[in-house]
Write a protein that holds these residues in place. Structure first.
Motif, PDB file in Angstrom:
ATOM      1  N   ARG A  39       0.825  -1.217   0.000  1.00 55.49           N
ATOM      2  CA  ARG A  39       0.000   0.000   0.000  1.00 55.49           C
ATOM      3  C   ARG A  39       0.855   1.261   0.000  1.00 55.49           C
ATOM      4  NH1 ARG A  39      -3.905  -1.311   4.733  1.00 55.49           N
ATOM      5  NH2 ARG A  39      -3.281   0.799   5.254  1.00 55.49           N
ATOM      6  N   LEU A  40       1.987   1.228   0.722  1.00 53.04           N
ATOM      7  CA  LEU A  40       2.895   2.375   0.715  1.00 53.04           C
ATOM      8  C   LEU A  40       3.510   2.583  -0.672  1.00 53.04           C
ATOM      9  CD1 LEU A  40       4.719   1.912   4.126  1.00 53.04           C
ATOM     10  CD2 LEU A  40       3.136   3.740   3.500  1.00 53.04           C
ATOM     11  N   LEU A  41       3.917   1.495  -1.308  1.00 49.40           N
ATOM     12  CA  LEU A  41       4.468   1.597  -2.659  1.00 49.40           C
ATOM     13  C   LEU A  41       3.437   2.149  -3.639  1.00 49.40           C
ATOM     14  CD1 LEU A  41       6.418  -1.769  -2.856  1.00 49.40           C
ATOM     15  CD2 LEU A  41       7.415   0.514  -2.792  1.00 49.40           C
ATOM     16  N   VAL A  42       2.219   1.651  -3.537  1.00 52.55           N
ATOM     17  CA  VAL A  42       1.148   2.085  -4.445  1.00 52.55           C
ATOM     18  C   VAL A  42       0.806   3.555  -4.210  1.00 52.55           C
ATOM     19  CG1 VAL A  42      -1.314   1.798  -4.953  1.00 52.55           C
ATOM     20  CG2 VAL A  42       0.181  -0.192  -4.861  1.00 52.55           C
ATOM     21  N   ALA A  43       0.777   3.973  -2.965  1.00 47.80           N
ATOM     22  CA  ALA A  43       0.426   5.367  -2.661  1.00 47.80           C
ATOM     23  C   ALA A  43       1.404   6.338  -3.318  1.00 47.80           C
ATOM     24  CB  ALA A  43       0.396   5.572  -1.151  1.00 47.80           C
ATOM     25  N   ARG A  44       2.701   5.987  -3.306  1.00 49.06           N
ATOM     26  CA  ARG A  44       3.692   6.857  -3.935  1.00 49.06           C
ATOM     27  C   ARG A  44       3.618   6.764  -5.465  1.00 49.06           C
ATOM     28  NH1 ARG A  44       5.619  10.882  -1.551  1.00 49.06           N
ATOM     29  NH2 ARG A  44       7.494  10.744  -2.800  1.00 49.06           N
ATOM     30  N   SER A  45       3.415   5.582  -5.977  1.00 50.55           N
ATOM     31  CA  SER A  45       3.419   5.377  -7.424  1.00 50.55           C
ATOM     32  C   SER A  45       2.153   5.885  -8.085  1.00 50.55           C
ATOM     33  CB  SER A  45       3.582   3.891  -7.744  1.00 50.55           C
ATOM     34  OG  SER A  45       4.762   3.395  -7.179  1.00 50.55           O
ATOM     35  N   GLN A  46       1.074   5.934  -7.336  1.00 43.98           N
ATOM     36  CA  GLN A  46      -0.202   6.346  -7.916  1.00 43.98           C
ATOM     37  C   GLN A  46      -0.180   7.804  -8.356  1.00 43.98           C
ATOM     38  OE1 GLN A  46      -3.453   5.332  -5.359  1.00 43.98           O
ATOM     39  NE2 GLN A  46      -4.637   4.617  -7.107  1.00 43.98           N
ATOM     40  N   LEU A  47       0.686   8.598  -7.755  1.00 39.53           N
ATOM     41  CA  LEU A  47       0.814   9.990  -8.180  1.00 39.53           C
ATOM     42  C   LEU A  47       1.263  10.078  -9.638  1.00 39.53           C
ATOM     43  CD1 LEU A  47       2.625  11.395  -5.022  1.00 39.53           C
ATOM     44  CD2 LEU A  47       0.210  11.643  -5.624  1.00 39.53           C
ATOM     45  N   LEU A  48       2.109   9.148 -10.054  1.00 39.17           N
ATOM     46  CA  LEU A  48       2.629   9.150 -11.414  1.00 39.17           C
ATOM     47  C   LEU A  48       1.778   8.311 -12.357  1.00 39.17           C
ATOM     48  CD1 LEU A  48       4.920   9.943 -13.367  1.00 39.17           C
ATOM     49  CD2 LEU A  48       6.128   7.906 -12.602  1.00 39.17           C
ATOM     50  N   TRP A  49       1.373   7.122 -11.927  1.00 39.48           N
ATOM     51  CA  TRP A  49       0.713   6.166 -12.822  1.00 39.48           C
ATOM     52  C   TRP A  49      -0.802   6.194 -12.743  1.00 39.48           C
ATOM     53  CZ3 TRP A  49       3.810   4.537 -16.372  1.00 39.48           C
ATOM     54  CH2 TRP A  49       5.160   4.430 -16.101  1.00 39.48           C
TER      55      TRP A  49
END
Length: 78
Positions: A39-49
């Motif tokens: 969830r932490l990885l997704v939260a950061r990556s969701q800004l870009l993807w």
């Protein structure tokens, strides 16, 4: 690292570790996991993807698994 057997052992170790990280990403992206780390990885990556973030993790996880297996088998980075 003068011993060739030690180099082979390290290649297997790092290759399998890389494949395990890729498998984590692949399974997490496929199941849209609720694990804290994912969830932490997704939260950061969701800004870009955006909404395609899980697909990105599936593809990058598959690539990491393939590269990790090739590394452990001794075909890459020996």
């Amino acid at each position: 690292m003068n011993d060739p057997q030690e180099a082979v052992t390290m290649n297997v170790f790092w290759g399998l570790l890389m494949a395990a990280a890729g498998m984590f990403m692949l399974v997490g992206g496929t199941t849209k996991s609720d694990l804290i780390v994912y969830r932490l990885l997704v939260a950061r990556s969701q800004l870009l993807w955006g909404e395609g973030v899980h697909r990105v993790y599936q593809v990058s996880g598959l690539i990491l698994v393939a590269l990790g297996v090739l590394w452990a088998a001794g075909f890459l980075w020996t």
